[in-house]
Design a protein around this motif. Sequence first.
Motif, PDB file in Angstrom:
ATOM      1  N   ASP A  59     -11.149 -27.147 -59.520  1.00 28.56           N
ATOM      2  CA  ASP A  59     -11.541 -27.492 -60.895  1.00 28.56           C
ATOM      3  C   ASP A  59     -12.914 -28.163 -60.934  1.00 28.56           C
ATOM      4  OD1 ASP A  59      -9.199 -26.451 -61.857  1.00 28.56           O
ATOM      5  OD2 ASP A  59      -8.211 -28.377 -62.175  1.00 28.56           O
ATOM      6  N   ALA A  60     -13.310 -28.756 -59.807  1.00 25.54           N
ATOM      7  CA  ALA A  60     -14.632 -29.381 -59.725  1.00 25.54           C
ATOM      8  C   ALA A  60     -15.715 -28.364 -59.400  1.00 25.54           C
ATOM      9  CB  ALA A  60     -14.624 -30.483 -58.677  1.00 25.54           C
ATOM     10  N   GLY A  61     -15.294 -27.097 -59.192  1.00 30.11           N
ATOM     11  CA  GLY A  61     -16.268 -26.029 -58.983  1.00 30.11           C
ATOM     12  C   GLY A  61     -16.548 -25.652 -57.551  1.00 30.11           C
ATOM     13  N   ASP A  62     -15.755 -26.149 -56.606  1.00 26.98           N
ATOM     14  CA  ASP A  62     -15.997 -25.816 -55.200  1.00 26.98           C
ATOM     15  C   ASP A  62     -15.490 -24.404 -54.890  1.00 26.98           C
ATOM     16  OD1 ASP A  62     -16.647 -27.058 -52.364  1.00 26.98           O
ATOM     17  OD2 ASP A  62     -14.814 -25.879 -52.159  1.00 26.98           O
ATOM     18  N   PRO A  63     -16.355 -23.473 -54.454  1.00 28.80           N
ATOM     19  CA  PRO A  63     -15.937 -22.084 -54.268  1.00 28.80           C
ATOM     20  C   PRO A  63     -14.933 -21.881 -53.137  1.00 28.80           C
ATOM     21  CG  PRO A  63     -18.204 -22.402 -53.540  1.00 28.80           C
ATOM     22  CD  PRO A  63     -17.807 -23.648 -54.247  1.00 28.80           C
ATOM     23  N   GLU A  64     -15.061 -22.652 -52.056  1.00 22.40           N
ATOM     24  CA  GLU A  64     -14.103 -22.500 -50.960  1.00 22.40           C
ATOM     25  C   GLU A  64     -12.715 -22.946 -51.405  1.00 22.40           C
ATOM     26  OE1 GLU A  64     -13.910 -23.199 -46.171  1.00 22.40           O
ATOM     27  OE2 GLU A  64     -14.736 -24.832 -47.382  1.00 22.40           O
ATOM     28  N   ALA A  65     -12.652 -24.052 -52.142  1.00 19.38           N
ATOM     29  CA  ALA A  65     -11.369 -24.510 -52.670  1.00 19.38           C
ATOM     30  C   ALA A  65     -10.801 -23.483 -53.645  1.00 19.38           C
ATOM     31  CB  ALA A  65     -11.536 -25.858 -53.356  1.00 19.38           C
ATOM     32  N   GLN A  66     -11.652 -22.864 -54.452  1.00 22.28           N
ATOM     33  CA  GLN A  66     -11.208 -21.831 -55.396  1.00 22.28           C
ATOM     34  C   GLN A  66     -10.627 -20.634 -54.645  1.00 22.28           C
ATOM     35  OE1 GLN A  66     -14.959 -21.418 -57.361  1.00 22.28           O
ATOM     36  NE2 GLN A  66     -14.481 -22.894 -58.977  1.00 22.28           N
ATOM     37  N   TYR A  67     -11.266 -20.249 -53.554  1.00 21.71           N
ATOM     38  CA  TYR A  67     -10.726 -19.135 -52.756  1.00 21.71           C
ATOM     39  C   TYR A  67      -9.360 -19.500 -52.189  1.00 21.71           C
ATOM     40  CZ  TYR A  67      -9.856 -15.965 -48.897  1.00 21.71           C
ATOM     41  OH  TYR A  67      -9.254 -15.071 -48.047  1.00 21.71           O
ATOM     42  N   TYR A  68      -9.272 -20.673 -51.567  1.00 23.64           N
ATOM     43  CA  TYR A  68      -7.999 -21.058 -50.958  1.00 23.64           C
ATOM     44  C   TYR A  68      -6.910 -21.277 -52.013  1.00 23.64           C
ATOM     45  CZ  TYR A  68      -9.395 -21.372 -46.079  1.00 23.64           C
ATOM     46  OH  TYR A  68      -9.774 -21.075 -44.793  1.00 23.64           O
ATOM     47  N   LEU A  69      -7.301 -21.725 -53.191  1.00 26.59           N
ATOM     48  CA  LEU A  69      -6.317 -21.855 -54.258  1.00 26.59           C
ATOM     49  C   LEU A  69      -5.782 -20.477 -54.637  1.00 26.59           C
ATOM     50  CD1 LEU A  69      -4.790 -23.504 -56.373  1.00 26.59           C
ATOM     51  CD2 LEU A  69      -6.800 -23.325 -57.868  1.00 26.59           C
ATOM     52  N   GLY A  70      -6.680 -19.495 -54.738  1.00 17.31           N
ATOM     53  CA  GLY A  70      -6.235 -18.127 -54.994  1.00 17.31           C
ATOM     54  C   GLY A  70      -5.283 -17.640 -53.917  1.00 17.31           C
ATOM     55  N   GLU A  71      -5.599 -17.947 -52.662  1.00 14.12           N
ATOM     56  CA  GLU A  71      -4.743 -17.554 -51.546  1.00 14.12           C
ATOM     57  C   GLU A  71      -3.372 -18.234 -51.636  1.00 14.12           C
ATOM     58  OE1 GLU A  71      -6.009 -15.456 -48.276  1.00 14.12           O
ATOM     59  OE2 GLU A  71      -6.244 -14.819 -50.362  1.00 14.12           O
ATOM     60  N   ALA A  72      -3.375 -19.527 -51.952  1.00  9.97           N
ATOM     61  CA  ALA A  72      -2.113 -20.267 -52.042  1.00  9.97           C
ATOM     62  C   ALA A  72      -1.239 -19.714 -53.160  1.00  9.97           C
ATOM     63  CB  ALA A  72      -2.388 -21.754 -52.265  1.00  9.97           C
ATOM     64  N   ILE A  73      -1.853 -19.410 -54.297  1.00 10.01           N
ATOM     65  CA  ILE A  73      -1.098 -18.859 -55.430  1.00 10.01           C
ATOM     66  C   ILE A  73      -0.537 -17.492 -55.062  1.00 10.01           C
ATOM     67  CG2 ILE A  73      -1.278 -17.999 -57.794  1.00 10.01           C
ATOM     68  CD1 ILE A  73      -3.521 -20.136 -58.186  1.00 10.01           C
ATOM     69  N   ARG A  74      -1.387 -16.642 -54.497  1.00  5.60           N
ATOM     70  CA  ARG A  74      -0.971 -15.278 -54.140  1.00  5.60           C
ATOM     71  C   ARG A  74       0.123 -15.296 -53.078  1.00  5.60           C
ATOM     72  NH1 ARG A  74      -2.385 -11.702 -50.249  1.00  5.60           N
ATOM     73  NH2 ARG A  74      -3.822 -13.226 -49.379  1.00  5.60           N
ATOM     74  N   ASN A  76       2.247 -17.770 -52.406  1.00  2.00           N
ATOM     75  CA  ASN A  76       3.478 -18.346 -52.926  1.00  2.00           C
ATOM     76  C   ASN A  76       4.202 -17.380 -53.872  1.00  2.00           C
ATOM     77  OD1 ASN A  76       5.363 -20.572 -53.416  1.00  2.00           O
ATOM     78  ND2 ASN A  76       4.433 -20.635 -55.449  1.00  2.00           N
ATOM     79  N   ASP A  77       3.439 -16.700 -54.739  1.00  2.00           N
ATOM     80  CA  ASP A  77       4.047 -15.821 -55.736  1.00  2.00           C
ATOM     81  C   ASP A  77       4.320 -14.413 -55.214  1.00  2.00           C
ATOM     82  OD1 ASP A  77       4.010 -17.878 -57.535  1.00  2.00           O
ATOM     83  OD2 ASP A  77       2.112 -17.296 -58.458  1.00  2.00           O
ATOM     84  N   LYS A  78       3.792 -14.109 -54.018  1.00  2.00           N
ATOM     85  CA  LYS A  78       4.018 -12.827 -53.334  1.00  2.00           C
ATOM     86  C   LYS A  78       3.306 -11.644 -53.996  1.00  2.00           C
ATOM     87  CE  LYS A  78       7.049 -14.584 -50.384  1.00  2.00           C
ATOM     88  NZ  LYS A  78       7.132 -15.954 -50.845  1.00  2.00           N
ATOM     89  N   TYR A  79       2.448 -11.927 -54.965  1.00  2.44           N
ATOM     90  CA  TYR A  79       1.633 -10.849 -55.548  1.00  2.44           C
ATOM     91  C   TYR A  79       0.431 -11.483 -56.239  1.00  2.44           C
ATOM     92  CZ  TYR A  79       3.639 -11.978 -60.154  1.00  2.44           C
ATOM     93  OH  TYR A  79       4.011 -12.618 -61.309  1.00  2.44           O
ATOM     94  N   THR A  81      -1.378 -12.688 -59.042  1.00  6.92           N
ATOM     95  CA  THR A  81      -1.176 -13.094 -60.421  1.00  6.92           C
ATOM     96  C   THR A  81      -2.525 -13.237 -61.133  1.00  6.92           C
ATOM     97  OG1 THR A  81      -1.308 -15.449 -59.934  1.00  6.92           O
ATOM     98  CG2 THR A  81       0.858 -14.412 -59.714  1.00  6.92           C
ATOM     99  N   ALA A  82      -2.469 -13.350 -62.465  1.00  8.73           N
ATOM    100  CA  ALA A  82      -3.691 -13.557 -63.237  1.00  8.73           C
ATOM    101  C   ALA A  82      -4.343 -14.885 -62.852  1.00  8.73           C
ATOM    102  CB  ALA A  82      -3.367 -13.531 -64.732  1.00  8.73           C
ATOM    103  N   GLU A  83      -3.522 -15.883 -62.528  1.00 10.40           N
ATOM    104  CA  GLU A  83      -4.051 -17.179 -62.121  1.00 10.40           C
ATOM    105  C   GLU A  83      -4.817 -17.068 -60.808  1.00 10.40           C
ATOM    106  OE1 GLU A  83      -2.480 -21.768 -61.251  1.00 10.40           O
ATOM    107  OE2 GLU A  83      -1.051 -20.092 -61.357  1.00 10.40           O
ATOM    108  N   ALA A  84      -4.268 -16.306 -59.872  1.00  8.56           N
ATOM    109  CA  ALA A  84      -4.948 -16.107 -58.591  1.00  8.56           C
ATOM    110  C   ALA A  84      -6.261 -15.367 -58.786  1.00  8.56           C
ATOM    111  CB  ALA A  84      -4.045 -15.348 -57.626  1.00  8.56           C
ATOM    112  N   VAL A  85      -6.226 -14.320 -59.596  1.00  8.73           N
ATOM    113  CA  VAL A  85      -7.440 -13.539 -59.871  1.00  8.73           C
ATOM    114  C   VAL A  85      -8.518 -14.433 -60.473  1.00  8.73           C
ATOM    115  CG1 VAL A  85      -8.428 -11.707 -61.316  1.00  8.73           C
ATOM    116  CG2 VAL A  85      -6.274 -11.319 -60.096  1.00  8.73           C
ATOM    117  N   SER A  86      -8.126 -15.280 -61.403  1.00 10.04           N
ATOM    118  CA  SER A  86      -9.080 -16.175 -62.048  1.00 10.04           C
ATOM    119  C   SER A  86      -9.742 -17.103 -61.037  1.00 10.04           C
ATOM    120  CB  SER A  86      -8.366 -16.997 -63.128  1.00 10.04           C
ATOM    121  OG  SER A  86      -9.263 -17.899 -63.749  1.00 10.04           O
TER     122      SER A  86
END
Length: 327
Positions: A59-74, A76-79, A81-86
Amino acid sequence: MRRSKSSTAFFLLLYVFFSSAQVQAQLSPDQLAAKTKGIELYNQFKAISAKPQLKIAADAGDPEAQYYLGEAIRTNDKYMTAEAVSSYEAAALQGDIYSMIRLAGEKNDLCVAMKNCSKTRKEPGAWGKMALDTASARSAEGSAEAMYLKYRVTGDDKWLEQSAENGYVFSQYFLGIMYRQGHGHFLLPSRRAEAIEALMKASAEGGYPKAMLEYGAILAEKNDYQGFRHWNQKAAEAGYAIAVFGYGYYLSQETSEFGFTYDPVNSYALLSLLRELDGGGGMLDRVNSKLPELSAKMTTEQISQATELAKEWADTHPPLSFFPDKL
């Protein structure tokens, strides 16, 4: 092939945007600590626990954290999601090639069907082109990691080889694994074995824990048990969970074929460290099956000493990690 003026201008614009965006994403000490903890948890296969930590830095704009957040969401959810894509998109628009590659491989069929795709959605091919162009630009600047990413985009082995030659330790390890699986052309089997050993040695000496175990195994096959012990210990000291278990296990053996000294106190300390790995990876089951057997041979005083040693180890060594491949 000559690049058009409009294309060149576009990539210059991207470069300026990426550079300025990365400069702007300065994290506070608390945000940086959250990012570090989030990546640590993700690398321990604790995607659910990692999400709130990663989100602080994302949320603070760090791109590496944004990538890993996408990975964590994907994960955990096994696919996807729109949140991961975002989250991937936010990182990709700051120049994160890993995110571009993830988006290039995602058709977004689900979001299209549900009519909830992000407003910034691009077609996979557009992300793939951006990944290739960005990786190419950074490869030309000498980035060995970008050479590896260019290999991931193109599938052209020469980029993996160039990345390894330029010292990217993961590429050295990965290319060694590829050669072991039969990739590449060698006139003699001995040449293939030599190439694998040289790559694993370079990667191990460069600090990549998975390669440390691989190189140690190669040395063991050559009856160099001192080398085997050395690299197993080094991989454990680097925090590689598999190596911590292996090193702890070897120390628990009263008679060791590889020459490890029997040390139940240090063995118990190392194995007990692994109890925090209660996410994926199956490590907790291994530890819970081994510790009771080991503790049955130890005194109360020895177990107390081991508990103190475990705390000291945790304070003086990197956090435990399975070192999953970033892609």
